[in-house]
Write an enzyme that holds these catalytic residues in place. Sequence first.
Site, short mmCIF file in Angstrom:
data_model
loop_
_atom_site.label_atom_id
_atom_site.label_comp_id
_atom_site.label_asym_id
_atom_site.label_seq_id
_atom_site.Cartn_x
_atom_site.Cartn_y
_atom_site.Cartn_z
N LYS A 22 38.00 33.81 -14.97
CA LYS A 22 37.64 33.12 -13.72
C LYS A 22 38.84 32.96 -12.80
CE LYS A 22 36.96 28.35 -12.27
NZ LYS A 22 38.29 27.77 -12.34
N ASN A 23 39.95 32.43 -13.34
CA ASN A 23 41.05 32.09 -12.44
C ASN A 23 41.83 33.31 -11.95
OD1 ASN A 23 40.26 29.47 -12.35
ND2 ASN A 23 41.77 28.72 -13.83
N ARG A 93 37.99 25.43 -4.88
CA ARG A 93 39.45 25.33 -4.87
C ARG A 93 40.09 26.62 -4.36
NH1 ARG A 93 42.11 21.17 -4.18
NH2 ARG A 93 44.29 21.68 -4.22
N CYS A 117 37.61 20.80 -8.71
CA CYS A 117 37.52 19.65 -9.62
C CYS A 117 38.45 18.55 -9.14
CB CYS A 117 37.93 20.07 -11.02
SG CYS A 117 36.81 21.27 -11.77
N ARG A 122 45.44 16.56 -5.26
CA ARG A 122 45.82 17.95 -5.56
C ARG A 122 46.55 18.51 -4.35
NH1 ARG A 122 41.09 21.21 -8.76
NH2 ARG A 122 42.82 22.65 -9.08
N PRO A 123 47.86 18.26 -4.26
CA PRO A 123 48.59 18.66 -3.06
C PRO A 123 48.69 20.18 -2.92
CG PRO A 123 50.11 17.77 -4.71
CD PRO A 123 48.73 17.63 -5.27
N ILE A 124 48.91 20.64 -1.67
CA ILE A 124 49.12 22.08 -1.46
C ILE A 124 50.47 22.31 -0.75
CG2 ILE A 124 46.69 22.78 -1.48
CD1 ILE A 124 46.91 22.83 1.65
N ASP A 125 51.38 21.32 -0.89
CA ASP A 125 52.65 21.43 -0.19
C ASP A 125 53.46 22.67 -0.58
OD1 ASP A 125 52.74 19.88 -2.68
OD2 ASP A 125 54.89 19.79 -2.33
N GLN A 126 53.34 23.12 -1.83
CA GLN A 126 54.11 24.30 -2.24
C GLN A 126 53.54 25.59 -1.63
OE1 GLN A 126 57.11 23.86 -3.95
NE2 GLN A 126 56.47 21.80 -3.37
N ASP A 306 43.56 23.36 -19.06
CA ASP A 306 42.13 23.66 -18.95
C ASP A 306 41.43 23.69 -20.31
OD1 ASP A 306 42.50 23.76 -16.26
OD2 ASP A 306 42.58 25.94 -16.12
N ARG A 398 30.03 26.65 -12.56
CA ARG A 398 31.07 27.21 -11.68
C ARG A 398 31.99 28.14 -12.46
NH1 ARG A 398 34.71 22.96 -9.85
NH2 ARG A 398 35.87 24.88 -9.77
N1 EPU Z 1 51.11 20.94 -7.25
C1 EPU Z 1 51.87 20.38 -6.27
N2 EPU Z 1 51.93 21.01 -5.05
C2 EPU Z 1 51.26 22.18 -4.81
C3 EPU Z 1 50.48 22.74 -5.83
C4 EPU Z 1 50.41 22.10 -7.05
O1 EPU Z 1 52.49 19.33 -6.46
O2 EPU Z 1 51.36 22.69 -3.70
C5 EPU Z 1 51.04 20.27 -8.57
C6 EPU Z 1 49.63 19.82 -8.93
O3 EPU Z 1 49.36 18.54 -8.41
C7 EPU Z 1 49.66 19.87 -10.44
C8 EPU Z 1 50.60 21.04 -10.75
O4 EPU Z 1 51.36 21.24 -9.56
O5 EPU Z 1 50.24 18.69 -10.95
C9 EPU Z 1 49.93 22.32 -11.13
O6 EPU Z 1 48.96 22.70 -10.15
P1 EPU Z 1 48.57 24.21 -9.88
O7 EPU Z 1 48.89 24.54 -8.49
O8 EPU Z 1 49.13 25.06 -10.97
O9 EPU Z 1 46.98 24.15 -10.03
P2 EPU Z 1 45.89 24.91 -9.15
O10 EPU Z 1 46.42 26.22 -8.73
O11 EPU Z 1 45.33 24.00 -8.12
C10 EPU Z 1 44.88 26.22 -11.14
C11 EPU Z 1 43.53 26.38 -11.76
C12 EPU Z 1 43.16 25.12 -12.53
C13 EPU Z 1 44.23 24.81 -13.55
C14 EPU Z 1 45.62 24.77 -12.91
C15 EPU Z 1 46.75 24.64 -13.91
C16 EPU Z 1 42.40 27.82 -10.18
C17 EPU Z 1 41.38 27.96 -9.13
N3 EPU Z 1 42.55 26.62 -10.70
O12 EPU Z 1 44.77 25.14 -10.24
O13 EPU Z 1 41.98 25.46 -13.20
O14 EPU Z 1 43.98 23.56 -14.13
O15 EPU Z 1 45.84 25.99 -12.17
O16 EPU Z 1 46.71 25.69 -14.83
O17 EPU Z 1 43.05 28.79 -10.57
C18 EPU Z 1 39.88 25.10 -14.22
O18 EPU Z 1 39.77 26.32 -14.33
O19 EPU Z 1 39.13 24.27 -14.80
C19 EPU Z 1 40.96 24.56 -13.38
C20 EPU Z 1 40.95 23.34 -12.92
#
Ligand code: EPU
Length: 431
Positions: A22-23, A93, A117, A122-126, A306, A398
């Site tokens: 999925k991811n 997401r 979820c 869930r920040p996107i600053d990075q 996950d 999903r």
């Molecule tokens: N984070 C930041 N800033 C950012 C992005 C992330 O501080 O700009 C923090 C988050 O708050 C978190 C950590 O970094 O504490 C990791 O977040 P990450 O960006 O890795 O997560 P994501 O990309 O939003 C994906 C998967 C999630 C999975 C996480 C961690 C997708 C669509 N989602 O989320 O999958 O939990 O990586 O492996 O790929 C799931 O499949 O059930 C699921 C939630």
Amino acid sequence: MERYRIRGGNRLHGEVEISGAKNAAVAIIPAALMVNGKCRIENLPRISDTEALLLILESLGAKVERIDRSTVEIDTTNATWMGADYDRMRRIRASYYFVGSMLGRFGVARTTMPGGCNFGVRPIDQHVKGMNALGAEVDISDFITAHVPGGRLRGASVYLDKVSVGATMNIMIAAVLAEGRTVIENAAREPHIVDLANFLNSMGADVRGAGTDTIKVNGVEQLHGGVYTIIPDQIEAGTYMAATAAIGGEVLIKNVIPKHLDCITAKLREMGVTVEEYGESVLVRSAGRLRRANVKTQPYPGFPTDMQPQIGVALAVAEGTSVITEGVWDHRYKYINELRKMGAAVTVDGRVAVVEGVETLRGASVNACDLRAGAAMVIAGLCARGVTLVEDIQFIERGYENFVGKLRLLGADIRIIDEPDGTERDTAAAG
Ligand code: EPU
């Protein structure tokens, strides 16, 4: 209102075929926007998140042909960055990957803020930091709007302050058509990062180092069409492993990459489960009571966040006291309240959960708070005495292809019922 009705007690026996990751899929579909020509994607999981992303691509003017259950052909030759299906974008997401692909291809992007979820903030600053480094100006309100003043992104060095799957993939996608070289440091290393890089490279990109913490992307002028097969889903496989461990039985889990499952395999073995690895499958055998274990979730190659709720259920019925430490998300224990309704003895303090194993769970009416929490409730229901009803199953659908059909083939007593009229959705045929 569809829900799952589960009667616990049947051990799992037989074989289950794992679908595409999925991811990986949810990044590859938006990344297809970068391809000038037709790309065929195989082993695409048939789940509501991938279906939504394909519909979003269509709303942008792409042609999407569904060849069979797990194959699509995408032609984005005439696609634009305008007019996206913003309602769908808002709900998932992975829609944030369109920021990278729109900026990379058109120099302009407009998407909604992503959904997905709810694990707290869930920040996107990075992601934004990466796009800024590549020369884009990004404005965030209800929508994410971005543009590149010169029209084309320029390669740059980006050091991620936090290991982020999403930011690593988004920057990688955007950088593929940028001018010059991009270096992403402190990059995430999950199998789906490597899969996205392999997809992009098979379409003519030059991405190196995916799977390590430094990824280098040498920008190219354009990508060409091609055929790509998505890797098997690590978490779907891990979910069936945890289910077999907790419920008991013997299941051959097929179409997996055993290396990706190492951290899950090691933990289950520590709990007394037998896991045998073959070329593209793992055999899981579980009899008797599981042993306690401590689990700490971390970015890959650590134990995946996950898988935390699914292993949490196995620990809830194991002998002794286990400690779970969530190392990625601030709020990923909402399912514990539901599990307590079934008789589990768990206390939560911040990111730590202390699980006192109980001998049996009892059936109850519970919610699937999110995707993996929902899968965990299903495992709990299959372990429990009596009947469990799982509500909000749209979260589960999903991310798990034909969850009910696959479990039924393993002997589980689980049905999808549409209440109040009680009609049952047909799941057996899909296997
Ligand atoms: N984070 C930041 N800033 C950012 C992005 C992330 O501080 O700009 C923090 C988050 O708050 C978190 C950590 O970094 O504490 C990791 O977040 P990450 O960006 O890795 O997560 P994501 O990309 O939003 C994906 C998967 C999630 C999975 C996480 C961690 C997708 C669509 N989602 O989320 O999958 O939990 O990586 O492996 O790929 C799931 O499949 O059930 C699921 C939630």
